[in-house]
Design a protein around this motif. Sequence first.
Motif, PDB file in Angstrom:
ATOM      1  N   VAL A  99      -4.193  37.393  31.564  1.00 49.10           N
ATOM      2  CA  VAL A  99      -5.938  38.099  31.316  1.00 49.10           C
ATOM      3  C   VAL A  99      -5.492  38.616  32.115  1.00 49.10           C
ATOM      4  O   VAL A  99      -5.979  40.589  32.904  1.00 49.10           O
ATOM      5  N   GLU A 100      -5.108  38.514  33.636  1.00 52.31           N
ATOM      6  CA  GLU A 100      -4.145  39.661  34.688  1.00 52.31           C
ATOM      7  C   GLU A 100      -3.931  40.922  34.297  1.00 52.31           C
ATOM      8  O   GLU A 100      -4.450  42.022  34.798  1.00 52.31           O
ATOM      9  N   ARG A 101      -2.816  40.719  32.815  1.00 56.27           N
ATOM     10  CA  ARG A 101      -2.188  42.261  32.693  1.00 56.27           C
ATOM     11  C   ARG A 101      -3.315  43.232  31.758  1.00 56.27           C
ATOM     12  O   ARG A 101      -3.069  44.058  32.339  1.00 56.27           O
ATOM     13  N   VAL A 102      -4.144  41.961  30.813  1.00 57.96           N
ATOM     14  CA  VAL A 102      -4.746  42.956  30.635  1.00 57.96           C
ATOM     15  C   VAL A 102      -6.185  43.949  31.623  1.00 57.96           C
ATOM     16  O   VAL A 102      -6.505  44.762  31.183  1.00 57.96           O
ATOM     17  N   ARG A 103      -6.505  42.336  32.267  1.00 51.75           N
ATOM     18  CA  ARG A 103      -7.617  44.049  33.190  1.00 51.75           C
ATOM     19  C   ARG A 103      -6.359  44.415  33.975  1.00 51.75           C
ATOM     20  O   ARG A 103      -7.908  46.067  33.951  1.00 51.75           O
ATOM     21  N   LEU A 104      -5.884  44.952  34.414  1.00 50.70           N
ATOM     22  CA  LEU A 104      -4.503  45.684  34.765  1.00 50.70           C
ATOM     23  C   LEU A 104      -4.490  46.541  33.910  1.00 50.70           C
ATOM     24  O   LEU A 104      -4.630  48.100  34.397  1.00 50.70           O
ATOM     25  N   THR A 105      -4.178  46.656  32.683  1.00 44.11           N
ATOM     26  CA  THR A 105      -4.515  47.797  32.214  1.00 44.11           C
ATOM     27  C   THR A 105      -5.653  48.297  31.425  1.00 44.11           C
ATOM     28  O   THR A 105      -5.550  49.686  31.652  1.00 44.11           O
ATOM     29  N   VAL A 106      -6.735  47.678  32.184  1.00 41.25           N
ATOM     30  CA  VAL A 106      -8.004  48.265  31.790  1.00 41.25           C
ATOM     31  C   VAL A 106      -8.536  48.973  32.379  1.00 41.25           C
ATOM     32  O   VAL A 106      -8.646  50.595  32.445  1.00 41.25           O
ATOM     33  N   THR A 107      -7.624  48.493  34.078  1.00 37.78           N
ATOM     34  CA  THR A 107      -8.203  49.202  35.225  1.00 37.78           C
ATOM     35  C   THR A 107      -7.077  50.514  34.950  1.00 37.78           C
ATOM     36  O   THR A 107      -7.822  51.979  36.071  1.00 37.78           O
ATOM     37  N   ALA A 108      -6.428  50.858  34.587  1.00 36.81           N
ATOM     38  CA  ALA A 108      -5.506  51.751  34.557  1.00 36.81           C
ATOM     39  C   ALA A 108      -5.728  52.525  33.234  1.00 36.81           C
ATOM     40  O   ALA A 108      -5.920  54.564  33.692  1.00 36.81           O
ATOM     41  N   MET A 109      -6.317  52.568  31.923  1.00 38.93           N
ATOM     42  CA  MET A 109      -6.860  52.799  31.811  1.00 38.93           C
ATOM     43  C   MET A 109      -8.212  53.823  31.548  1.00 38.93           C
ATOM     44  O   MET A 109      -8.924  54.847  31.560  1.00 38.93           O
ATOM     45  N   GLU A 110      -8.685  53.027  32.422  1.00 35.31           N
ATOM     46  CA  GLU A 110     -10.197  53.632  33.569  1.00 35.31           C
ATOM     47  C   GLU A 110      -9.809  54.824  34.015  1.00 35.31           C
ATOM     48  O   GLU A 110     -10.244  55.760  34.349  1.00 35.31           O
ATOM     49  N   SER A 111      -8.934  54.758  34.651  1.00 38.02           N
ATOM     50  CA  SER A 111      -7.840  55.499  36.096  1.00 38.02           C
ATOM     51  C   SER A 111      -8.010  57.005  35.629  1.00 38.02           C
ATOM     52  O   SER A 111      -8.079  57.675  36.024  1.00 38.02           O
ATOM     53  N   VAL A 112      -7.330  56.058  34.143  1.00 40.20           N
ATOM     54  CA  VAL A 112      -6.564  57.786  33.607  1.00 40.20           C
ATOM     55  C   VAL A 112      -7.604  58.731  32.703  1.00 40.20           C
ATOM     56  O   VAL A 112      -8.064  60.154  32.818  1.00 40.20           O
ATOM     57  N   LEU A 113      -8.445  57.491  32.275  1.00 42.90           N
ATOM     58  CA  LEU A 113      -9.983  58.824  31.398  1.00 42.90           C
ATOM     59  C   LEU A 113     -10.977  59.129  32.703  1.00 42.90           C
ATOM     60  O   LEU A 113     -11.556  60.198  32.780  1.00 42.90           O
ATOM     61  N   THR A 114     -11.045  58.658  34.356  1.00 45.07           N
ATOM     62  CA  THR A 114     -11.765  58.918  34.640  1.00 45.07           C
ATOM     63  C   THR A 114     -11.624  60.532  35.699  1.00 45.07           C
ATOM     64  O   THR A 114     -11.817  61.072  36.285  1.00 45.07           O
ATOM     65  N   GLU A 115      -9.967  60.254  36.100  1.00 48.00           N
ATOM     66  CA  GLU A 115      -9.573  61.551  36.129  1.00 48.00           C
ATOM     67  C   GLU A 115      -9.236  62.814  35.507  1.00 48.00           C
ATOM     68  O   GLU A 115      -9.359  64.162  35.383  1.00 48.00           O
ATOM     69  N   ALA A 116      -9.202  62.294  33.963  1.00 47.42           N
ATOM     70  CA  ALA A 116      -9.535  63.648  32.689  1.00 47.42           C
ATOM     71  C   ALA A 116     -10.966  63.931  32.936  1.00 47.42           C
ATOM     72  O   ALA A 116     -11.068  64.740  32.462  1.00 47.42           O
ATOM     73  N   LEU A 117     -11.584  63.333  32.934  1.00 45.83           N
ATOM     74  CA  LEU A 117     -12.701  63.421  32.967  1.00 45.83           C
ATOM     75  C   LEU A 117     -13.403  64.917  34.853  1.00 45.83           C
ATOM     76  O   LEU A 117     -14.279  65.459  34.213  1.00 45.83           O
ATOM     77  N   ARG A 118     -13.353  64.082  35.556  1.00 47.90           N
ATOM     78  CA  ARG A 118     -12.947  65.166  36.430  1.00 47.90           C
ATOM     79  C   ARG A 118     -12.470  65.725  36.791  1.00 47.90           C
ATOM     80  O   ARG A 118     -13.052  67.236  36.642  1.00 47.90           O
ATOM     81  N   ARG A 119     -11.055  66.429  35.822  1.00 46.20           N
ATOM     82  CA  ARG A 119     -10.934  67.434  35.378  1.00 46.20           C
ATOM     83  C   ARG A 119     -11.782  68.460  34.330  1.00 46.20           C
ATOM     84  O   ARG A 119     -11.338  69.853  34.820  1.00 46.20           O
ATOM     85  N   ALA A 120     -11.988  67.915  33.495  1.00 46.24           N
ATOM     86  CA  ALA A 120     -12.972  68.432  32.815  1.00 46.24           C
ATOM     87  C   ALA A 120     -14.039  68.779  33.567  1.00 46.24           C
ATOM     88  O   ALA A 120     -14.827  70.340  32.856  1.00 46.24           O
ATOM     89  N   ARG A 121     -14.896  68.062  34.034  1.00 49.97           N
ATOM     90  CA  ARG A 121     -15.577  68.893  34.823  1.00 49.97           C
ATOM     91  C   ARG A 121     -15.572  69.619  35.400  1.00 49.97           C
ATOM     92  O   ARG A 121     -16.747  70.598  35.969  1.00 49.97           O
ATOM     93  N   ALA A 122     -14.231  70.228  36.360  1.00 49.48           N
ATOM     94  CA  ALA A 122     -13.839  71.016  37.727  1.00 49.48           C
ATOM     95  C   ALA A 122     -13.688  72.411  35.935  1.00 49.48           C
ATOM     96  O   ALA A 122     -13.945  73.167  37.054  1.00 49.48           O
TER      97      ALA A 122
END
Length: 191
Positions: A119-142
């Motif tokens: 469960v912790e490995r999955v949580r860490l992975t989902v958090t990392a996916m969210e971070s990658v997407l957040t940064e991509a969306l910030r770049r898109a907004r810029a």
Amino acid sequence: MARPREFDTDVAVERAMGLFWQLGYQATAMPRLTALLGIGSGSLYAAFGSKDGLYARALERYCDGLVAALDRDMRAGTDIRTALRGLLITMTTADVADPERGCLLVSAVTERAGHADTVERVRLTVTAMESVLTEALRRARARGELSGEHSPVELARFLTTFIQGIRVMGQARADRAFLESAVSGALRALD
């Protein structure tokens, strides 16, 4: 003096990952694992500690690869809608072609919800996916591809959840038209 290891642990982890991905943790019996890896159970235990230890390494490899591929796709230089559509259509195409295989991340958390390390490995992975997407969306907004009204974090959380949901629907044998319609609907969240 300990005997040198006679097999490549990286190759063993890769092969085991494929078997766990295909069959799931419970259905992957030790005799099948050792036969696939071409080693005895003693060698498996010496290298990985247990079936759980080998599974943890295989899941870690899958998760690391998943996040790296997502990051690569989001940095491909295309606009955010094209990048996300390509990513999601690639996933749905894979799921339609082989619905039983699905996503090891989804299988891990559903099959081993009571196993804290999984469960912790999955949580860490989902958090990392969210971070990658957040940064991509910030770049898109810029770049002006996304309205300033949209929160990159909220959109990333929605997309992370949608990605896992679309993988489940693929395993549930949803057809291509259903999945592509869902992708189109999800991408409208960027409007």
